[in-house]
Design a protein around this motif. Structure first.
Motif, PDB file in Angstrom:
ATOM      1  N   PHE A  24     -54.962 -60.279 -14.429  1.00 35.11           N
ATOM      2  CA  PHE A  24     -54.495 -61.667 -14.403  1.00 35.11           C
ATOM      3  C   PHE A  24     -55.619 -62.675 -14.645  1.00 35.11           C
ATOM      4  O   PHE A  24     -55.462 -63.868 -14.409  1.00 35.11           O
ATOM      5  CB  PHE A  24     -53.782 -61.942 -13.075  1.00 35.11           C
ATOM      6  N   LYS A  25     -56.751 -62.162 -15.104  1.00 37.49           N
ATOM      7  CA  LYS A  25     -57.897 -63.020 -15.466  1.00 37.49           C
ATOM      8  C   LYS A  25     -58.238 -64.045 -14.380  1.00 37.49           C
ATOM      9  O   LYS A  25     -58.362 -65.240 -14.671  1.00 37.49           O
ATOM     10  CB  LYS A  25     -57.613 -63.724 -16.801  1.00 37.49           C
ATOM     11  N   TRP A  26     -58.329 -63.573 -13.118  1.00 36.42           N
ATOM     12  CA  TRP A  26     -58.745 -64.471 -12.041  1.00 36.42           C
ATOM     13  C   TRP A  26     -60.134 -65.016 -12.339  1.00 36.42           C
ATOM     14  O   TRP A  26     -60.991 -64.299 -12.850  1.00 36.42           O
ATOM     15  CB  TRP A  26     -58.807 -63.714 -10.713  1.00 36.42           C
ATOM     16  N   GLN A  27     -60.344 -66.267 -11.970  1.00 32.79           N
ATOM     17  CA  GLN A  27     -61.651 -66.892 -12.165  1.00 32.79           C
ATOM     18  C   GLN A  27     -62.139 -67.504 -10.857  1.00 32.79           C
ATOM     19  O   GLN A  27     -61.337 -68.016 -10.073  1.00 32.79           O
ATOM     20  CB  GLN A  27     -61.533 -68.025 -13.205  1.00 32.79           C
ATOM     21  N   LEU A  28     -63.449 -67.470 -10.624  1.00 31.38           N
ATOM     22  CA  LEU A  28     -64.012 -68.210  -9.503  1.00 31.38           C
ATOM     23  C   LEU A  28     -63.873 -69.695  -9.808  1.00 31.38           C
ATOM     24  O   LEU A  28     -63.878 -70.097 -10.968  1.00 31.38           O
ATOM     25  CB  LEU A  28     -65.496 -67.879  -9.327  1.00 31.38           C
ATOM     26  N   PRO A  29     -63.731 -70.524  -8.760  1.00 25.40           N
ATOM     27  CA  PRO A  29     -63.650 -71.968  -9.011  1.00 25.40           C
ATOM     28  C   PRO A  29     -64.911 -72.437  -9.740  1.00 25.40           C
ATOM     29  O   PRO A  29     -66.026 -72.083  -9.366  1.00 25.40           O
ATOM     30  CB  PRO A  29     -63.582 -72.579  -7.606  1.00 25.40           C
ATOM     31  N   HIS A  30     -64.731 -73.165 -10.824  1.00 25.97           N
ATOM     32  CA  HIS A  30     -65.886 -73.739 -11.520  1.00 25.97           C
ATOM     33  C   HIS A  30     -66.428 -74.896 -10.704  1.00 25.97           C
ATOM     34  O   HIS A  30     -65.652 -75.676 -10.159  1.00 25.97           O
ATOM     35  CB  HIS A  30     -65.461 -74.266 -12.900  1.00 25.97           C
ATOM     36  N   HIS A  31     -67.739 -74.997 -10.601  1.00 29.96           N
ATOM     37  CA  HIS A  31     -68.268 -76.192  -9.938  1.00 29.96           C
ATOM     38  C   HIS A  31     -68.378 -77.266 -11.000  1.00 29.96           C
ATOM     39  O   HIS A  31     -69.427 -77.561 -11.545  1.00 29.96           O
ATOM     40  CB  HIS A  31     -69.597 -75.940  -9.220  1.00 29.96           C
ATOM     41  N   SER A  32     -67.219 -77.853 -11.276  1.00 34.01           N
ATOM     42  CA  SER A  32     -67.114 -78.789 -12.388  1.00 34.01           C
ATOM     43  C   SER A  32     -67.930 -80.046 -12.108  1.00 34.01           C
ATOM     44  O   SER A  32     -68.311 -80.763 -13.018  1.00 34.01           O
ATOM     45  CB  SER A  32     -65.651 -79.151 -12.610  1.00 34.01           C
ATOM     46  N   HIS A  33     -68.191 -80.289 -10.816  1.00 36.63           N
ATOM     47  CA  HIS A  33     -69.001 -81.450 -10.431  1.00 36.63           C
ATOM     48  C   HIS A  33     -70.282 -81.527 -11.226  1.00 36.63           C
ATOM     49  O   HIS A  33     -70.746 -82.578 -11.620  1.00 36.63           O
ATOM     50  CB  HIS A  33     -69.398 -81.357  -8.955  1.00 36.63           C
ATOM     51  N   ILE A  34     -70.862 -80.327 -11.440  1.00 37.30           N
ATOM     52  CA  ILE A  34     -72.193 -80.283 -12.018  1.00 37.30           C
ATOM     53  C   ILE A  34     -72.169 -80.730 -13.470  1.00 37.30           C
ATOM     54  O   ILE A  34     -73.159 -81.133 -14.028  1.00 37.30           O
ATOM     55  CB  ILE A  34     -72.783 -78.856 -11.875  1.00 37.30           C
ATOM     56  N   LYS A  35     -70.958 -80.687 -14.045  1.00 34.26           N
ATOM     57  CA  LYS A  35     -70.885 -81.081 -15.447  1.00 34.26           C
ATOM     58  C   LYS A  35     -70.703 -82.591 -15.582  1.00 34.26           C
ATOM     59  O   LYS A  35     -71.296 -83.233 -16.423  1.00 34.26           O
ATOM     60  CB  LYS A  35     -69.753 -80.325 -16.134  1.00 34.26           C
ATOM     61  N   LYS A  36     -69.835 -83.133 -14.708  1.00 36.37           N
ATOM     62  CA  LYS A  36     -69.672 -84.585 -14.704  1.00 36.37           C
ATOM     63  C   LYS A  36     -70.889 -85.196 -14.019  1.00 36.37           C
ATOM     64  O   LYS A  36     -71.764 -84.505 -13.554  1.00 36.37           O
ATOM     65  CB  LYS A  36     -68.410 -84.963 -13.916  1.00 36.37           C
TER      66      LYS A  36
END
Lengths: 214, 214, 214
Positions: A201-213
């Motif tokens: 099911f292609k589980w993914q860890l939460p991206h720390h998207s904060h670091i991109k913004k």
């Protein structure tokens, strides 16, 4: 009787999983156009690196590949055969094919590594770390040899995290005084199944998207 | 009498070859524009890394650079001198000049490493691996420090493979009960000569061309 | 009484400095967009890698993070919090903020590492190397995990060199028979101050400009 068949099963899983770990190194080194020497060393590091690093840290001897040195011949032979018969188009196929045995290895080697550290009276968190290291650091060393950032650190798949969970199942069940073979089998099975689901099911860890913004 | 001169010769070869290994690290680190700290550490890793890793795996102490710590001073002094007096155009020249002492090191250190592992009752294939590691892993760690794929893994030259052959000569002759100094001398000489021929005639490992085509 | 407060002070400095070392790994791994697993491992390697490598080489057990395993929880928690609350703009700020605790760590860990090696009767130059390694190799392993040439090798800042000086102060004062707490405090303070000055006035190691010209 139960004991015997469990041990045989464990041994079979170990062989299959070690082979899958070695193949992951073989694929990575062939992708980097390495020669036979690179193929053998990177495959060996992938298969035995995690357990060896654990044993160095725990000051345990002999290493697995010293007491079962026939494995080194199997490894060398596999690499020679691969060099002659493996083609580019086989790599992706092999990579897919080893996902299941690799998941078996993730479950079993983590559980075994954790158990070994517990037997040496390590604190729980250290035992968990040793379990994770057993299953994950072969791949880390493989990627360092291939001059890549280790996939375990940045592919956002739940791999080391499942190993960590596996370790805590072993630690909890051991603390309850359950039998070792039962603890290992249960923890390894749960982890292997979860890893299978994660792939499916292609589980993914939460991206720390904060670091991109900003 | 024979014994004495053989030991003196072995000692001289060890010094020359260790120096050649250190210079290979010096050249690599200067090419990467490292500062004095990088020069010293990468040279040290190139010279002593292989033997140190072997000793960690075999759980042997003290390391060579602990019992012969004066070498560390020689290394530091060499790096300081190199920083002041070595220019770009010297690097290629030095690289050529160290090929012969490096071949001496390949022959001798592999044989010594194999012998050490045999003396510790390691299985033959493990002893061979330890021999290869002694001669080859200094360079592997050097290249990892320089953020390159180790040359030993992908330059298609017969280097680690000659070390492997060297190890098996030591193992076979030792099994025949021949004297240690004779075994070491013969195996090291054969390997050094083969390495010389490999350089002279630009021998290459077979390319696994399959991987490039489909 | 003096003894007690010195020990409390040393303990406080150790905590602060270990935390600074871990944060340097956290920053580096976030910059490489690693996931939680990468954050935890790279931070852990930065914090404990130098001391662990020293202990492996000196054959000392247990490691710091085994006997003080609660630290591993602090590390994991810090990484989880960082993943949720740290943003790009915080990284540069944090990097600046940890310069002073990092300088404290440079001074103290080098002095402690040197002292440990002296207590094991290592030769002076080996003790100095162990001291430098304690403070510097966490960062080296961090950069290798991030697939970079280690900053310690090529940023031309006096970091490892100050550690080397620190080690020799410890070695000299210990040889004079001064008390351990006094030796450690003095050497660590001098090094921390020098590192502070180096940051403030942007001291640089001499460039080996030769290598750039012909």
């Amino acid at each position: 009787m139960v004991h015997f068949s469990i041990h045989t099963l464990q041994f079979a899983v170990e062989i299959i999983a070690t082979f899958a770990f070695a193949l992951s190194g073989l694929i990575a080194s062939m992708r980097k156009r390495m020669d036979l020497v690179g193929l053998c060393i990177v495959s060996g590091v992938s298969a035995f690196g995690g357990g060896t690093l654990r044993d160095i840290l725990l000051d345990r001897r002999p290493f697995f590949w010293v007491s079962h040195s026939a494995w080194l011949w199997v490894l060398i032979l596999t690499c020679i055969l691969a060099m002659f018969f493996m083609r580019e188009r086989h790599l992706t196929f092999t990579e897919k094919a080893i996902q299941i045995p690799d998941a078996l290895g993730l479950g079993l080697f983590t559980a075994l590594g954790t158990q070994i550290a517990l037997d040496l009276n390590m604190p729980a968190i250290v035992a968990a770390l040793m379990g994770v290291m057993t299953a994950v650091f072969g791949g880390v060393l493989r990627d360092i040899c291939c001059n890549e950032i280790p996939k375990a650190f940045n592919d956002h798949q739940p791999y080391a995290l499942l190993a960590f969970l596996d370790a805590w199942i072993v630690i909890s069940l051991s603390a309850m005084g359950l039998q070792e073979w039962f603890v290992l089998s249960l923890a390894a099975s749960i982890t292997t199944i979860l890893r299978g689901l994660a792939i499916q099911f292609k589980w993914q860890l939460p991206h720390h998207s904060h670091i991109k913004k900003n």
